[in-house]
Design a protein around this motif. Structure first.
Motif: not given
Length: 151
Positions: A1-12
């Protein structure tokens, strides 16, 4: 599972690379990248990243990062554009903006003028600024002018 930091980067990354108009579109793109999250989680992520919707050249509202509202100055010299006027009523101040700009500008004011500003409330084209006690109109105007271009 990918972490929140990676998810936020992906959103940006997605928002800067594509024209995305709603959370359903963004959720689908994130799922394609392997991120499985709820709409509520995405909503919190967008708020944390201070991502707002701004009208594009065709009048369609699209997600944008806060830096997209800036002039082309260096980050330390960055000022917000898109306001029309500043007026005071007692200690409260009101800024009128172009349609769709108020939310993003208010977020930047909250972040960069936090010593003088207790908080802001934004509509589509109007921002209510609530100064902290002990700051007069001239001081508030001077502080806001460090954040807002041509104030």
């Amino acid at each position: 599972m990918k972490n929140k930091t990676e998810r936020l980067h992906a959103i940006k990354e997605l928002i800067t690379q594509q024209s995305i108009g709603n959370q359903d579109e963004l959720l689908l793109l994130l799922k394609e990248k392997g991120y499985h999250l709820t709409q509520a989680t995405l909503s919190r992520d967008l708020k944390q990243l201070k991502i707002t919707k701004m009208p594009n050249d065709m009048g369609e509202y699209r997600y944008t990062l806060p830096h997209s509202m800036y002039s082309n100055n260096k980050p330390s010299e960055t000022k917000i554009i898109g306001h029309n006027s500043l007026e005071f009523s007692g200690q409260l101040a009101v800024i009128k903006t172009r349609s769709g700009y108020a939310g993003g500008i208010a977020a930047e004011i909250d972040e960069h003028a936090s010593d003088a500003i207790l908080g802001t409330i934004a509509g589509d084209d109007t921002i209510l600024i609530i100064p902290r006690e002990g700051f007069n109109r001239e001081e508030i105007t001077a502080i806001l002018s460090t954040v807002i271009e041509n104030l």
